[in-house]
Design a protein around this motif. Structure first.
Motif, PDB file in Angstrom:
ATOM      1  N   GLY A   2       0.806  -1.213   0.000  1.00 46.42           N
ATOM      2  CA  GLY A   2       0.000   0.000   0.000  1.00 46.42           C
ATOM      3  C   GLY A   2       0.839   1.264   0.000  1.00 46.42           C
ATOM      4  O   GLY A   2       2.061   1.231  -0.124  1.00 46.42           O
ATOM      5  N   SER A   3       0.161   2.358   0.138  1.00 50.50           N
ATOM      6  CA  SER A   3       0.793   3.676   0.186  1.00 50.50           C
ATOM      7  C   SER A   3       0.217   4.445   1.353  1.00 50.50           C
ATOM      8  O   SER A   3      -0.904   4.207   1.786  1.00 50.50           O
ATOM      9  CB  SER A   3       0.493   4.465  -1.090  1.00 50.50           C
ATOM     10  N   ALA A   4       1.005   5.406   1.835  1.00 55.03           N
ATOM     11  CA  ALA A   4       0.540   6.311   2.889  1.00 55.03           C
ATOM     12  C   ALA A   4       0.241   7.660   2.257  1.00 55.03           C
ATOM     13  O   ALA A   4       1.077   8.215   1.545  1.00 55.03           O
ATOM     14  CB  ALA A   4       1.599   6.451   3.971  1.00 55.03           C
ATOM     15  N   TYR A   5      -0.944   8.157   2.490  1.00 55.55           N
ATOM     16  CA  TYR A   5      -1.353   9.472   2.006  1.00 55.55           C
ATOM     17  C   TYR A   5      -1.502  10.384   3.220  1.00 55.55           C
ATOM     18  O   TYR A   5      -2.262  10.066   4.139  1.00 55.55           O
ATOM     19  CB  TYR A   5      -2.694   9.396   1.273  1.00 55.55           C
ATOM     20  N   PHE A   6      -0.785  11.481   3.206  1.00 53.51           N
ATOM     21  CA  PHE A   6      -0.824  12.456   4.294  1.00 53.51           C
ATOM     22  C   PHE A   6      -1.721  13.613   3.874  1.00 53.51           C
ATOM     23  O   PHE A   6      -1.517  14.191   2.807  1.00 53.51           O
ATOM     24  CB  PHE A   6       0.587  12.964   4.600  1.00 53.51           C
ATOM     25  N   TYR A   7      -2.709  13.925   4.715  1.00 53.41           N
ATOM     26  CA  TYR A   7      -3.662  14.997   4.428  1.00 53.41           C
ATOM     27  C   TYR A   7      -3.473  16.131   5.429  1.00 53.41           C
ATOM     28  O   TYR A   7      -3.825  15.994   6.597  1.00 53.41           O
ATOM     29  CB  TYR A   7      -5.100  14.470   4.463  1.00 53.41           C
ATOM     30  N   HIS A   8      -2.912  17.230   4.938  1.00 56.12           N
ATOM     31  CA  HIS A   8      -2.641  18.436   5.724  1.00 56.12           C
ATOM     32  C   HIS A   8      -3.906  19.293   5.708  1.00 56.12           C
ATOM     33  O   HIS A   8      -4.206  19.942   4.714  1.00 56.12           O
ATOM     34  CB  HIS A   8      -1.465  19.161   5.070  1.00 56.12           C
ATOM     35  N   LEU A   9      -4.656  19.259   6.806  1.00 56.12           N
ATOM     36  CA  LEU A   9      -5.951  19.933   6.874  1.00 56.12           C
ATOM     37  C   LEU A   9      -5.779  21.403   7.228  1.00 56.12           C
ATOM     38  O   LEU A   9      -5.234  21.731   8.279  1.00 56.12           O
ATOM     39  CB  LEU A   9      -6.842  19.262   7.921  1.00 56.12           C
ATOM     40  N   THR A  10      -6.235  22.281   6.333  1.00 53.94           N
ATOM     41  CA  THR A  10      -6.174  23.716   6.598  1.00 53.94           C
ATOM     42  C   THR A  10      -7.514  24.414   6.391  1.00 53.94           C
ATOM     43  O   THR A  10      -7.717  25.501   6.919  1.00 53.94           O
ATOM     44  CB  THR A  10      -5.112  24.406   5.707  1.00 53.94           C
ATOM     45  N   ASN A  86      -8.434  -3.202   5.491  1.00 57.58           N
ATOM     46  CA  ASN A  86      -7.314  -3.096   4.558  1.00 57.58           C
ATOM     47  C   ASN A  86      -7.017  -1.633   4.239  1.00 57.58           C
ATOM     48  O   ASN A  86      -6.226  -1.334   3.362  1.00 57.58           O
ATOM     49  CB  ASN A  86      -7.539  -3.921   3.299  1.00 57.58           C
ATOM     50  N   CYS A  87      -7.652  -0.727   4.989  1.00 58.86           N
ATOM     51  CA  CYS A  87      -7.369   0.707   4.908  1.00 58.86           C
ATOM     52  C   CYS A  87      -7.353   1.250   6.336  1.00 58.86           C
ATOM     53  O   CYS A  87      -8.287   0.989   7.098  1.00 58.86           O
ATOM     54  CB  CYS A  87      -8.440   1.422   4.082  1.00 58.86           C
ATOM     55  N   VAL A  88      -6.294   1.953   6.683  1.00 54.87           N
ATOM     56  CA  VAL A  88      -6.161   2.542   8.017  1.00 54.87           C
ATOM     57  C   VAL A  88      -6.170   4.056   7.872  1.00 54.87           C
ATOM     58  O   VAL A  88      -5.426   4.614   7.065  1.00 54.87           O
ATOM     59  CB  VAL A  88      -4.851   2.098   8.709  1.00 54.87           C
ATOM     60  N   MET A  89      -7.025   4.711   8.655  1.00 56.15           N
ATOM     61  CA  MET A  89      -7.059   6.174   8.708  1.00 56.15           C
ATOM     62  C   MET A  89      -6.583   6.590  10.090  1.00 56.15           C
ATOM     63  O   MET A  89      -7.219   6.264  11.095  1.00 56.15           O
ATOM     64  CB  MET A  89      -8.475   6.692   8.469  1.00 56.15           C
ATOM     65  N   SER A  90      -5.472   7.289  10.139  1.00 53.51           N
ATOM     66  CA  SER A  90      -4.904   7.768  11.390  1.00 53.51           C
ATOM     67  C   SER A  90      -5.370   9.199  11.632  1.00 53.51           C
ATOM     68  O   SER A  90      -5.216  10.060  10.764  1.00 53.51           O
ATOM     69  CB  SER A  90      -3.377   7.717  11.307  1.00 53.51           C
ATOM     70  N   VAL A  91      -5.950   9.438  12.816  1.00 56.30           N
ATOM     71  CA  VAL A  91      -6.389  10.779  13.193  1.00 56.30           C
ATOM     72  C   VAL A  91      -5.822  11.120  14.564  1.00 56.30           C
ATOM     73  O   VAL A  91      -5.471  10.228  15.342  1.00 56.30           O
ATOM     74  CB  VAL A  91      -7.933  10.906  13.193  1.00 56.30           C
ATOM     75  N   HIS A  92      -5.708  12.418  14.840  1.00 55.03           N
ATOM     76  CA  HIS A  92      -5.281  12.912  16.156  1.00 55.03           C
ATOM     77  C   HIS A  92      -3.915  12.381  16.573  1.00 55.03           C
ATOM     78  O   HIS A  92      -3.663  12.177  17.760  1.00 55.03           O
ATOM     79  CB  HIS A  92      -6.324  12.583  17.225  1.00 55.03           C
ATOM     80  N   GLY A  93      -3.033  12.113  15.614  1.00 55.42           N
ATOM     81  CA  GLY A  93      -1.663  11.705  15.932  1.00 55.42           C
ATOM     82  C   GLY A  93      -1.447  10.224  16.165  1.00 55.42           C
ATOM     83  O   GLY A  93      -0.378   9.833  16.640  1.00 55.42           O
ATOM     84  N   ALA A  94      -2.413   9.381  15.830  1.00 51.23           N
ATOM     85  CA  ALA A  94      -2.215   7.935  15.983  1.00 51.23           C
ATOM     86  C   ALA A  94      -1.108   7.473  15.045  1.00 51.23           C
ATOM     87  O   ALA A  94      -1.033   7.887  13.890  1.00 51.23           O
ATOM     88  CB  ALA A  94      -3.513   7.190  15.687  1.00 51.23           C
ATOM     89  N   VAL A  95      -0.256   6.613  15.546  1.00 48.27           N
ATOM     90  CA  VAL A  95       0.918   6.148  14.796  1.00 48.27           C
ATOM     91  C   VAL A  95       0.565   4.938  13.939  1.00 48.27           C
ATOM     92  O   VAL A  95      -0.206   4.071  14.350  1.00 48.27           O
ATOM     93  CB  VAL A  95       2.061   5.793  15.773  1.00 48.27           C
ATOM     94  N   VAL A  96       1.144   4.895  12.749  1.00 44.26           N
ATOM     95  CA  VAL A  96       1.007   3.772  11.835  1.00 44.26           C
ATOM     96  C   VAL A  96       2.414   3.261  11.542  1.00 44.26           C
ATOM     97  O   VAL A  96       3.327   4.044  11.274  1.00 44.26           O
ATOM     98  CB  VAL A  96       0.312   4.211  10.523  1.00 44.26           C
ATOM     99  N   SER A  97       2.588   1.959  11.593  1.00 42.93           N
ATOM    100  CA  SER A  97       3.914   1.372  11.368  1.00 42.93           C
ATOM    101  C   SER A  97       4.175   1.149   9.880  1.00 42.93           C
ATOM    102  O   SER A  97       3.236   1.009   9.088  1.00 42.93           O
ATOM    103  CB  SER A  97       4.035   0.032  12.098  1.00 42.93           C
ATOM    104  N   PRO A  98       5.455   1.089   9.498  1.00 41.29           N
ATOM    105  CA  PRO A  98       5.778   0.769   8.106  1.00 41.29           C
ATOM    106  C   PRO A  98       5.175  -0.571   7.661  1.00 41.29           C
ATOM    107  O   PRO A  98       4.703  -0.694   6.531  1.00 41.29           O
ATOM    108  CB  PRO A  98       7.305   0.715   8.090  1.00 41.29           C
ATOM    109  N   GLN A  99       5.150  -1.558   8.550  1.00 38.62           N
ATOM    110  CA  GLN A  99       4.576  -2.859   8.180  1.00 38.62           C
ATOM    111  C   GLN A  99       3.088  -2.733   7.881  1.00 38.62           C
ATOM    112  O   GLN A  99       2.582  -3.374   6.964  1.00 38.62           O
ATOM    113  CB  GLN A  99       4.810  -3.892   9.283  1.00 38.62           C
ATOM    114  N   GLU A 100       2.396  -1.889   8.634  1.00 33.02           N
ATOM    115  CA  GLU A 100       0.962  -1.679   8.360  1.00 33.02           C
ATOM    116  C   GLU A 100       0.752  -1.054   6.992  1.00 33.02           C
ATOM    117  O   GLU A 100      -0.187  -1.414   6.283  1.00 33.02           O
ATOM    118  CB  GLU A 100       0.337  -0.793   9.438  1.00 33.02           C
ATOM    119  N   LYS A 127       8.744  10.741   7.787  1.00 26.65           N
ATOM    120  CA  LYS A 127      10.149  10.312   7.733  1.00 26.65           C
ATOM    121  C   LYS A 127      10.281   8.829   8.097  1.00 26.65           C
ATOM    122  O   LYS A 127      10.999   8.085   7.433  1.00 26.65           O
ATOM    123  CB  LYS A 127      11.005  11.171   8.655  1.00 26.65           C
ATOM    124  N   THR A 128       9.584   8.409   9.136  1.00 24.91           N
ATOM    125  CA  THR A 128       9.643   7.005   9.553  1.00 24.91           C
ATOM    126  C   THR A 128       9.185   6.086   8.437  1.00 24.91           C
ATOM    127  O   THR A 128       9.840   5.088   8.127  1.00 24.91           O
ATOM    128  CB  THR A 128       8.766   6.788  10.809  1.00 24.91           C
TER     129      THR A 128
END
Length: 152
Positions: A2-10, A86-100, A127-128
């Motif tokens: 998969g891929s990680a998508y970062f959403y910068h909310l403004t 099979n999709c993880v949405m991280s909110v409020h600073g929850a950490v996601v591992s590279p393996q996930e 970065k991680t």
């Protein structure tokens, strides 16, 4: 992988942005885990999802219910989702591992662009994940609409 998508909310909050991402994820046929760090914040998010417009109803539940395994969208706080997400949405600073990221179809990291702590945590997460070889995209809504600003 998969891929990680970062959403910068403004221009919108997590409560405003998450339904759009959940709808797209469900449209792709994915089971979704929404991961937060604070039970109270996740309960507020749960209430916001229930209060949405009827035509945009997103079936979901909070972890700990009788039907967690059947939930297409499961809101959790650090527990392992039991809905086969099979999709993880991280909110409020929850950490996601590279393996996930490698195991998932998609990981989305949503963070408040006006919160320095959230920005810092998102930078560390980027970065991680990219240092571990994960594919990542950075999306911003500075112009009022979503634009990809970086890809690695």
């Amino acid at each position: 992988m998969g891929s990680a998508y970062f959403y910068h909310l403004t221009t919108g909050s997590v409560e405003q942005t998450l339904p759009m991402l959940l709808e797209k994820s469900r449209g792709a046929g994915w089971l979704v885990e929404v991961r937060g760090v604070d039970r109270g914040a996740m309960e507020r998010l749960d209430n916001a999802l229930w209060a949405g417009p009827p035509e945009g109803f997103l079936p979901h539940g909070m972890v700990g219910g009788d039907h967690d395994a059947d939930q297409p969208i499961l809101l959790i706080t650090g527990e392992t989702a039991s809905n086969g997400a099979n999709c993880v949405m991280s909110v409020h600073g929850a950490v996601v591992s590279p393996q996930e990221v490698k195991d998932a179809q998609r990981v989305c990291v949503l963070f408040d662009g006006y919160d320095e702590e959230a920005l810092s945590a998102a930078r560390v997460q980027w970065k991680t994940l990219t240092d571990a070889g994960c594919s990542a995209q950075y999306w911003s809504q500075d112009s009022g609409r979503w634009e990809m600003k970086a890809e690695k």
